[in-house]
Structure formats: C-alpha cells, structure tokens
Scaffold this active site. Structure first.
Site, PDB file in Angstrom:
ATOM      1  N   ASN A  56       7.811  -7.125  -2.586  1.00 10.47           N
ATOM      2  CA  ASN A  56       6.744  -6.565  -3.159  1.00 10.47           C
ATOM      3  C   ASN A  56       6.435  -5.132  -2.806  1.00 10.47           C
ATOM      4  O   ASN A  56       6.555  -4.234  -3.733  1.00 10.47           O
ATOM      5  CB  ASN A  56       5.251  -7.473  -2.805  1.00 10.47           C
ATOM      6  CG  ASN A  56       5.193  -8.287  -3.906  1.00 10.47           C
ATOM      7  OD1 ASN A  56       5.891  -8.654  -4.994  1.00 10.47           O
ATOM      8  ND2 ASN A  56       4.182  -9.293  -3.843  1.00 10.47           N
ATOM      9  N   GLU A  57       5.878  -4.768  -1.457  1.00  6.74           N
ATOM     10  CA  GLU A  57       5.603  -3.416  -1.130  1.00  6.74           C
ATOM     11  C   GLU A  57       5.450  -3.216   0.261  1.00  6.74           C
ATOM     12  O   GLU A  57       5.366  -4.246   1.108  1.00  6.74           O
ATOM     13  CB  GLU A  57       4.199  -3.330  -1.917  1.00  6.74           C
ATOM     14  CG  GLU A  57       3.059  -3.771  -1.297  1.00  6.74           C
ATOM     15  CD  GLU A  57       2.900  -5.361  -1.759  1.00  6.74           C
ATOM     16  OE1 GLU A  57       2.617  -6.122  -0.788  1.00  6.74           O
ATOM     17  OE2 GLU A  57       2.520  -5.408  -2.753  1.00  6.74           O
ATOM     18  N   THR A 110       2.849  -5.411  -9.911  1.00  8.63           N
ATOM     19  CA  THR A 110       1.541  -6.365 -10.542  1.00  8.63           C
ATOM     20  C   THR A 110       0.669  -6.849  -9.326  1.00  8.63           C
ATOM     21  O   THR A 110      -0.129  -7.825  -9.564  1.00  8.63           O
ATOM     22  CB  THR A 110       2.213  -7.425 -11.289  1.00  8.63           C
ATOM     23  OG1 THR A 110       3.305  -8.292 -10.758  1.00  8.63           O
ATOM     24  CG2 THR A 110       2.766  -6.797 -12.555  1.00  8.63           C
ATOM     25  N   ALA A 111       1.175  -6.411  -8.144  1.00 10.87           N
ATOM     26  CA  ALA A 111       0.382  -6.991  -6.889  1.00 10.87           C
ATOM     27  C   ALA A 111      -0.777  -6.028  -6.427  1.00 10.87           C
ATOM     28  O   ALA A 111      -1.538  -5.570  -7.257  1.00 10.87           O
ATOM     29  CB  ALA A 111       1.472  -7.479  -5.777  1.00 10.87           C
ATOM     30  N   TYR A 112      -0.493  -5.445  -5.254  1.00  8.53           N
ATOM     31  CA  TYR A 112      -1.414  -4.446  -4.517  1.00  8.53           C
ATOM     32  C   TYR A 112      -1.529  -3.408  -5.362  1.00  8.53           C
ATOM     33  O   TYR A 112      -2.618  -2.486  -5.680  1.00  8.53           O
ATOM     34  CB  TYR A 112      -1.265  -4.212  -3.117  1.00  8.53           C
ATOM     35  CG  TYR A 112      -2.149  -3.700  -2.206  1.00  8.53           C
ATOM     36  CD1 TYR A 112      -3.509  -3.243  -2.679  1.00  8.53           C
ATOM     37  CD2 TYR A 112      -1.743  -3.526  -1.037  1.00  8.53           C
ATOM     38  CE1 TYR A 112      -4.321  -2.497  -2.011  1.00  8.53           C
ATOM     39  CE2 TYR A 112      -2.970  -2.927  -0.179  1.00  8.53           C
ATOM     40  CZ  TYR A 112      -4.032  -2.406  -0.812  1.00  8.53           C
ATOM     41  OH  TYR A 112      -4.923  -1.695   0.020  1.00  8.53           O
ATOM     42  N   ASP A 135      -6.999   6.380   2.090  1.00 10.57           N
ATOM     43  CA  ASP A 135      -6.861   5.155   2.629  1.00 10.57           C
ATOM     44  C   ASP A 135      -5.331   4.604   3.121  1.00 10.57           C
ATOM     45  O   ASP A 135      -5.199   3.824   3.911  1.00 10.57           O
ATOM     46  CB  ASP A 135      -7.523   4.056   2.092  1.00 10.57           C
ATOM     47  CG  ASP A 135      -9.117   4.033   2.121  1.00 10.57           C
ATOM     48  OD1 ASP A 135      -9.751   4.823   2.932  1.00 10.57           O
ATOM     49  OD2 ASP A 135      -9.852   3.174   1.757  1.00 10.57           O
ATOM     50  N   ASP A 163       2.918 -17.722  -4.895  1.00 11.19           N
ATOM     51  CA  ASP A 163       3.806 -16.426  -4.957  1.00 11.19           C
ATOM     52  C   ASP A 163       4.272 -16.172  -3.235  1.00 11.19           C
ATOM     53  O   ASP A 163       5.153 -15.666  -3.105  1.00 11.19           O
ATOM     54  CB  ASP A 163       2.929 -15.270  -5.373  1.00 11.19           C
ATOM     55  CG  ASP A 163       2.644 -15.361  -6.757  1.00 11.19           C
ATOM     56  OD1 ASP A 163       3.546 -16.188  -7.594  1.00 11.19           O
ATOM     57  OD2 ASP A 163       2.026 -14.494  -7.313  1.00 11.19           O
ATOM     58  N   GLY A 164       3.310 -16.703  -2.251  1.00 15.55           N
ATOM     59  CA  GLY A 164       3.569 -16.236  -1.032  1.00 15.55           C
ATOM     60  C   GLY A 164       4.929 -17.049  -0.453  1.00 15.55           C
ATOM     61  O   GLY A 164       5.592 -16.613   0.244  1.00 15.55           O
TER      62      GLY A 164
END
Length: 450
Positions: free
Chosen positions: A284-285, A325-327, A314, A184-185
C-alpha cells in the site's frame, strides 16, 4: 487517426519482403506487410520496437502505451532500448493465471480474533485437504483459538496442518497459492510474508471494507476449483522496495548472527559501516509523519539523487497504485488503477497551499531524510506496520519492487476495480437526475439541479 496514419505510412516505402521483429514480444512474433499480426502479443514493454505496417494490418490493443506502441519520432529519432526494464506492461484484459504444475500447497490466512470466520475457515480447509488433497499451511496462532482447539470434529483435520510463525519461519519457497479470509488487512499481511516472489492470492471478502478482496464465500468450492485449474484473471499489484538505513552513532549496528531485527542481512563494511539496514516489501504505502511531536515534520525528498522538495507539515505518503485508494486518497490524492506503473507522492496536511499530490514514473528512486534544520525526529511505517523512529543521518530509499503481488480477479482487473470503487468507496454514487417530461422539455425555463 490522421496522426496515427502518418506514423504507419512509413512502411509503404519498404519492400514487401521486409520483416520486423517485435522486441516487446522477445522475438516470439515477426511482423511484415505480408504477414498480419495473429493473436495478441504475450507482453508489451514500455520500450517496444517500432510496429510498421498499415493501420489495417496492426491491431491495436488496450495496452497502457499510448495510441500505439510506435517509438520512432521522425526519420532518425527513437527511444533507446533499456535492458533494465523494471516491469513489462500488458493489456490488463490479457493477464491470465496459468500453472506450470498443479498447485499442491496452499497458505490460508484468517483474520485473527473474529469468531464469524471460524466456520468458513473450517469449511475451506476441509475442502482443500479432503477434496483436493492439498497441503494447507496456517499461522500457528490461528490454531490456538479456543474455538478451534475445542472442536473435536475438526481435530483430525487440524493434525494435518503445517504451521509457521511470522518472523521465525521462512515459507516463501513452499507455497503455491494463498487464500485470504477477512478484510484488506489479510492481503497486506500476506504481502509482508513474502519479501521475494509472491504466489497468486485469492482473497475472500469476510471483513469490514473488502476493497482488495473481491470474492464472496458463498460459492467458494467452484471458485477455488477454477483457480486451481488455471481459469482466472489476475492483476499484478506493484509493490515498493523500501530500504531503511539507520545511523548508530559511536558503535556498530547491533546485529544478531549478522541479521537485523527483521531477519535481513545487516550492513557490512563501506559507506554503511556502523549502520543498520532493513528492507521491506510494501503493497500500500510508506508513511513518514511527525509522530507524537507537536512540531511540523521537516523532511527532504530526493528523486534519483536530486532534491525535489522539502515537506513541511504532518508528513508525506509514498504509495503504490493499490495504495492510492487507501490513506493517499484520504489525503487528497487521485485514485490510480493498479495496472498503471507509477508511484504517488502525497503530502499530509502540508503547510503550503500549493503543495499538491504528484505521480512519478515507476522505477525512479525516492530518498527521504530529515532536513538538517528539522526540530524533531520523524516516524515511518510500512503498510501500517513496523513503525519506527527516523533520526538525523537515517535515510529511507523507495523504488518499485521487481516482485508484484498477483491478485486473482473475479472477472477482470478493470471491472473488479470499478466495482470496488462503487461498492466500497461509493465513488460517484448519487441519485439519478430526473428526466424532463414532455411539457417541461419545451418550457424553456431556467436550469435546475435535481
């Protein structure tokens, strides 16, 4: 169905010769009681015009409206047409790739420092150059791999490559197609290379996770050929346009030839004089966290200029549906299909039991700043890269980008996404419950799990 029939019945009072133009189709199609809808509309915006006619004459699609694209409410109310629409929402099943001209240049992105990808990389490049007569671009450091540099058989092919260096060379107007080899990277890296319009991306699963890389490499020749011929479905993955403005107290922003550190124009006169402005396109984010400090992060979140909350914990994640669907998923957010026009706001370990993840409409502007009473600074990263410190007076503005990433599908956007959920995240994967035998079915005993 009764409510829908009531909406559609309004057209019965109109004359048979009345005709209606669908604003979502930009005038491409005219609807009337005597002219049933033929085919599927090219695009449907969120501000579509009323679609009168009986339920038999109007064929509903699997678009992301609601039950129907009717936007009239009662006899006199309707939705105001907005010419500044961020993006048009289509039926996911109707998004197909097409080429105005046959693609000639392709960017091949290979995962660095992975010896298992050398042979697939060589096979793909030879196929693209010799079989399809295409121009292949690769990053310069890919060819510096000793295994490639020492391969004499690959030498003639290597001389034909066009190379570039990240942050130095602009290739955004020279690439027709992107092919990724890795995890994915590689797709996230491809997105970062294009701050404007992104060419179609075909991603092969040769990495560890592969949620965003649906293609297998075994039959790459036939798959690449189909894409080049325009026979493929695409999912438009929305990106975030992020603008970071940093305050440099006591001096003007330190710019080189009028550019900021990532090569974008710096701030000039006006409200941002003496500040440094940077812009990013994020797939992504955006993650704002407390960094190495032991104190809670304390940041204010504004939506369209209104303070909506202060994040104490945090940090906070602002993600696209692709990044859900990631972090964000690990932090407790819902998983959202890429075709849903939305932005997710997810707290990271909030110091409040009632701070739950929320979903806001695509196109709103979020602004994040350190709270005046914050004890420490914050840190921000974009798809896990370009990490930097945020101090008092700095701001991060986030909204939906007008430049989505067109990711090519193996089958279609819906099937590929649920396949990835099951295969990569093991979503709802468990042993099936055993069925009752005939004796147990009539037993009437207590319910049991398993």
């Amino acid at each position: 169905m009764e409510m829908e029939h009531e909406k559609m019945s309004v057209s019965k009072e109109l004359s048979p010769d009345s005709a209606f133009c669908c604003a979502a189709c930009h005038g491409d199609e005219t609807w009337s009681p005597s002219h049933p809808l033929r085919g599927r509309a090219k695009s449907r915006s969120l501000s579509a015009s009323p679609a009168p006619g009986s339920t038999k004459e109007f064929r509903r699609t699997r678009s992301l409206h609601g039950p129907s694209p009717v936007t009239t409410f009662g006899p006199k109310a309707c939705v105001l047409q907005n010419p500044q629409t961020i993006m048009h929402i289509q039926d996911p099943g109707s998004q197909r790739l097409t080429w105005n001209k046959s693609p000639k240049s392709v960017l091949v992105i290979k995962k660095i420092r992975d010896a298992s990808l050398l042979q697939p990389f060589k096979e793909l490049c030879v196929y693209l150059m010799e079989e399809n007569n295409m121009i292949v671009y690769v990053e310069k450091k890919v060819l510096e791999d000793p295994a490639i540099a020492s391969d004499e058989n690959f030498g003639p092919v290597k001389k034909k490559f066009c190379t570039f260096r990240e942050d130095y060379d602009d290739i955004s107007n020279q690439i027709d197609l992107i092919i990724c080899l890795g995890g994915d990277g590689t797709l996230l890296y491809a997105s970062s290379l294009f701050q404007g319009s992104v060419p179609p991306v075909m991603a092969f699963h040769l990495g560890s996770l592969g949620f965003l890389t649906p293609f297998n490499f075994e039959n790459f020749q036939s798959q690449v050929t189909q894409v080049i011929e325009g026979n493929a479905a695409v999912v438009l993955r929305s990106r975030l346009k992020v603008r970071v403005v940093k305050e440099l107290p006591g001096k003007k922003a330190a710019l080189h030839n009028g550019l900021s550190e990532n090569g974008l124009p710096g701030a000039g006169t006006g409200a941002e004089a003496g500040k440094q402005a940077m812009q990013f396109q994020v797939l992504n984010e955006v993650v704002i966290d407390r960094g190495p400090s032991s104190y809670l992060s304390n940041v204010d979140v504004y939506l369209d200029g209104h303070l909506i909350t202060t994040v104490q914990g945090d940090g906070v994640i602002v993600s696209t549906p692709t990044g859900s669907t990631a972090y964000a998923a690990a932090a407790g957010a819902s998983m959202v299909h890429p075709n849903v026009p939305a932005i997710m706001v997810t707290p990271i370990c909030p110091h409040s039991l009632s701070f739950r993840p929320i979903v806001v409409p695509a196109g709103v502007e979020l602004k994040i700043m350190l709270s005046p009473e914050a004890r420490n600074t914050a840190w921000v990263s974009f798809d896990g890269r370009k990490r930097q410190e945020i101090r008092h007076g700095d701001s991060i503005s986030i909204t939906t980008s007008c430049y989505p990433l067109p990711s090519i599908c193996v089958r279609d956007p819906v099937s590929d996404w649920f396949e990835s959920l099951a295969q990569c995240l093991h979503w709802n994967v468990r042993k099936k419950q055993a069925h009752f035998t005939e004796e147990e079915d009539g037993d009437g005993g207590a319910h049991e799990d398993g």
